[in-house]
Design an enzyme around this catalytic site. Structure first.
Site, short mmCIF file in Angstrom:
data_model
loop_
_atom_site.label_atom_id
_atom_site.label_comp_id
_atom_site.label_asym_id
_atom_site.label_seq_id
_atom_site.Cartn_x
_atom_site.Cartn_y
_atom_site.Cartn_z
N LYS A 1 47.73 38.49 36.93
CA LYS A 1 47.96 38.06 38.31
C LYS A 1 47.18 36.77 38.52
CE LYS A 1 50.01 39.32 40.80
NZ LYS A 1 51.27 39.22 41.46
N HIS B 1 58.89 45.50 38.73
CA HIS B 1 57.75 45.14 39.58
C HIS B 1 57.00 46.38 40.03
CE1 HIS B 1 56.48 44.57 43.91
NE2 HIS B 1 55.75 43.66 43.31
O1 LIG Z 1 54.25 41.14 40.85
C1 LIG Z 1 53.86 41.02 41.99
O2 LIG Z 1 54.21 40.06 42.67
C2 LIG Z 1 52.96 42.04 42.55
O3 LIG Z 1 52.52 42.89 41.83
C3 LIG Z 1 52.63 41.99 43.98
C4 LIG Z 1 51.33 42.70 44.34
O4 LIG Z 1 51.18 42.66 45.73
C5 LIG Z 1 50.11 42.08 43.65
O5 LIG Z 1 50.11 40.71 43.85
C6 LIG Z 1 48.82 42.69 44.15
O6 LIG Z 1 48.72 43.92 44.10
O7 LIG Z 1 47.91 41.94 44.52
MG LIG Z 2 55.35 39.26 40.87
#
Ligand SMILES: O=C([O-])C(=O)C[C@H](O)[C@@H](O)C(=O)[O-]
Ligand SMILES: [Mg+2]
Length: 417
Positions: A187, A314
């Protein structure tokens, strides 16, 4: 005489559970995150389970759904979905938003159907094409602990800090040691792009040949996205949501050397046509929680196959009912091209299902073979997490607001770089 397949009631229970301080382009995860657990009770006492992301709006919509599904036949999922959709339409104009509600109820219906028939949900989706489903380690930049706040002591975890390439590689090693993952997603959108490029390159060196992905959740401009894509040529299996919107992604895709993936710019059926026409994405991260449920996800996979889009999955912070549902549908999709995302390792200590079924071995989860989703509700855990929800006062996700408690000048800016 009562009909055993009739829905008697839908019990909707909001819960809160622990979450580490995971950083993203919006801020940082709060100490508690929210989900909603569904128990769909049939006339004969069979209970189907469902799990939805939390928050007040989703809770109110599921409570509205509970009113319309009572008395309906659990096998009539099309009519159940249509009834919920019609009930929500006057107040929820977005079909995508209504989809979150119908999806969660569909999973509960399928779990109940499977229990009635003595067959796993994957059989109701056409049968499995794989016995176990591969997942990717979901790596996050993170603080060592939630700092002390408002009289609450600091809250640590057993993952430690990860704020640079060495920290991310160490987290990846822990993920591999504990769960056997063989692919990794970072991330991003947290630090300047060069730092995140360095982290990906460090992962590539530490785990040669293992697939890597980077997802900054639209933190970059088109120009920055192009730069990162060039720098990571030959290193990423795909680059996820570098920039905002179908047009932006199409502009990046024109000269990106790797495929682009999304769970942000293609999130509803009406987005598919423009995205495909513009060649904006090459990988779709599906998510049954908002694509209409497990059967619609299976149909979406067929659309992706027809148009040459690769498929991945996702995730958001979730527990075992969602993991079981993700595993069943992934097992039933022939063209699942990439390992699925999962937040489960970050949250599994607070699960609402009894242990023993959902275990990661070599980064894969065996498809449950018991009736329905194959998982059993832990009623004690559900009660405890519902009480935590009531006592905590947390009613929505606010990564940005929580970040500002520690960095008052933190600004939510997308794109940031
Ligand atoms: O693949 C993604 O965009 C995510 O997993 C969205 C989530 O909200 C992720 O960004 C998080 O948990 O901070
Ligand atoms: Mg994503």
């Amino acid at each position: 005489m009562s009909d055993p397949t009739r829905i008697k009631e839908l019990i909707v229970t909001p819960i809160a559970f622990r979450d580490p301080p995971l950083l993203n382009s919006n801020g940082v995860h709060e100490p508690l995150t929210l989900r909603i657990i569904l128990q769909l009770v049939l006339e004969d006492g069979t209970v189907g389970l469902g799990e939805s992301p939390g928050g007040m709006a989703r809770l109110e919509r599921l409570e509205a759904a509970a009113k319309v599904v009572a008395g309906m036949d659990v096998f009539d999922t099309t009519a159940v979905g249509a009834a919920i959709d019609a009930a929500l339409l006057p107040t929820v104009p977005s079909s995508h938003e209504r989809g979150w509600t119908t999806s969660a109820v569909e999973v509960a219906c399928l779990d109940a159907q499977g229990k009635l028939l003595g067959r796993p949900v994957s059989d109701l989706l056409g049968g499995t094409v794989r016995d176990s489903v591969p997942f990717a380690a979901y790596l996050f930049y993170k603080w060592a602990e939630h700092p002390a706040l408002d009289g609450r002591a600091a809250v640590g975890d057993d993952w430690g800090e990860a704020l640079d390439p060495a920290g991310i590689v160490e987290q990846a090693r822990l993920m591999q040691e504990r769960y056997g993952f063989r692919s990794f997603k970072l991330k991003g959108g947290v630090f300047p792009p060069d730092e995140e490029i360095a982290a990906i390159k460090a992962l590539a060196e530490a785990f040669p040949g293992q697939p890597l992905r980077l997802d900054p959740n639209t933190a970059w401009t088109v120009e920055t996205s192009r730069y990162v894509a060039r720098e990571l040529d030959g290193v990423l299996e795909y680059l996820e949501d570098p920039t905002k919107g179908i047009e932006g992604m199409a502009a990046v895709a024109k000269d990106a050397p790797m495929p682009l993936g999304t769970n942000m710019c293609v999130i509803a059926w009406e987005h598919l046509r423009p995205a495909i026409e513009q060649n904006a994405i090459q990988v779709l991260l599906t998510d049954h929680h908002y694509w209409g449920g497990l059967r619609r996800t299976r149909e979406l996979a067929a659309v992706c196959e027809a148009f040459g889009l690769a498929l991945s999955m996702h995730s958001n912070s979730h527990l075992g009912i969602s993991l079981a549902a993700m595993t069943h549908v992934a097992a039933a999709i022939p063209n699942l091209d990439h390992s699925c995302d999962t937040h489960y390792p970050w949250n599994s200590a607070d699960d609402v299902v009894l242990p023993g079924v959902l275990e990661f071995r070599d980064g894969e989860v065996k498809v449950p073979t018991g009736p329905g989703l194959g998982v059993e509700l832990d009623h004690e855990a559900l009660d405890r997490l519902h009480r935590l929800y009531l006592d905590s006062g947390v009613r929505s996700r606010d990564d940005t607001g929580y970040m500002r408690r520690f960095q008052p000048d933190y600004e939510l800016r997308l794109p940031r770089w």
